[in-house]
Design a protein around this motif. Structure first.
Motif, mmCIF file in Angstrom:
data_model
loop_
_atom_site.group_PDB
_atom_site.id
_atom_site.type_symbol
_atom_site.label_atom_id
_atom_site.label_comp_id
_atom_site.label_asym_id
_atom_site.label_seq_id
_atom_site.Cartn_x
_atom_site.Cartn_y
_atom_site.Cartn_z
ATOM 1 N N ARG A 105 7.190 43.232 45.028
ATOM 2 C CA ARG A 105 6.860 43.588 46.410
ATOM 3 C C ARG A 105 7.310 45.020 46.713
ATOM 4 O O ARG A 105 6.535 45.830 47.225
ATOM 5 N N LYS A 108 5.236 47.497 44.881
ATOM 6 C CA LYS A 108 3.811 47.349 45.172
ATOM 7 C C LYS A 108 3.001 47.119 43.895
ATOM 8 O O LYS A 108 1.984 47.767 43.650
ATOM 9 N N GLU A 160 4.099 55.427 42.471
ATOM 10 C CA GLU A 160 2.956 55.393 43.396
ATOM 11 C C GLU A 160 3.011 56.582 44.325
ATOM 12 O O GLU A 160 4.027 56.997 44.781
#
Length: 160
Positions: A105, A108, A160
């Motif tokens: 989580r 991601k 990310e």
């Protein structure tokens, strides 16, 4: 590099309800990918645990008082198999499900991809790979990337 089929026995046990956890066949597939071309026979066990058991094992075996994502217990440790016992025993992996869910989580990442990564990572530890220094870490991470790519899984180390 070894050639030909691998004889693989992966026992998967769940110390938690299985809802939301990968199936045993998924863990077997990920282990097989990590071992492909590296070893011809292997027996290992994977136990999926909760936070309490994960923390207890990490504290007992690593003197770290928190639950971690994966613990590897190679069978070739000094206290491993009794002298003269010849088995293709590779070792045991313990994967702490709540930690994996939290990390996926936070990072991601798809949950199954994170389970695959940690299974590959732990399996490489059982084979003797480590990441104690920067060079070892880079080599191990590159190997993980290649194995995961063969499974259609994105680079787990990309930011990310």
């Amino acid at each position: 590099m070894t050639q030909g089929p691998v004889r693989l026995d992966v026992a998967v046990s769940y110390a938690l309800p299985r809802k939301g956890l990968p199936a045993a066949n998924s863990f077997r597939k990920w282990v097989a990918a990590a071992l492909k071309g590296r070893i011809r026979e292997a027996d290992l066990a994977i136990r999926i645990v909760g936070t309490k058991e994960g923390r207890s094992l990490n504290r007992h075996y690593r003197d770290r008082d928190y639950a971690t994502n994966v613990l590897s217990f190679p069978a070739d440790l000094p206290e491993g198999l009794p002298k003269g016992v010849k088995l293709p025993l590779l070792g045991d992996l313990v994967i702490c499900a709540p930690v994996v869910v939290r990390e996926a989580r936070e990072q991601k990442k798809p949950l199954n991809d994170h389970y695959a990564h940690l299974t590959v990572h732990g399996t490489l530890h059982l084979l003797g790979w480590d990441h104690e220094d920067e060079r070892e870490a880079e080599c191990m991470e590159q190997l993980e990337r290649e194995i995961l790519a063969s499974l259609g899984i994105a680079d787990p180390y990309l930011e990310e």
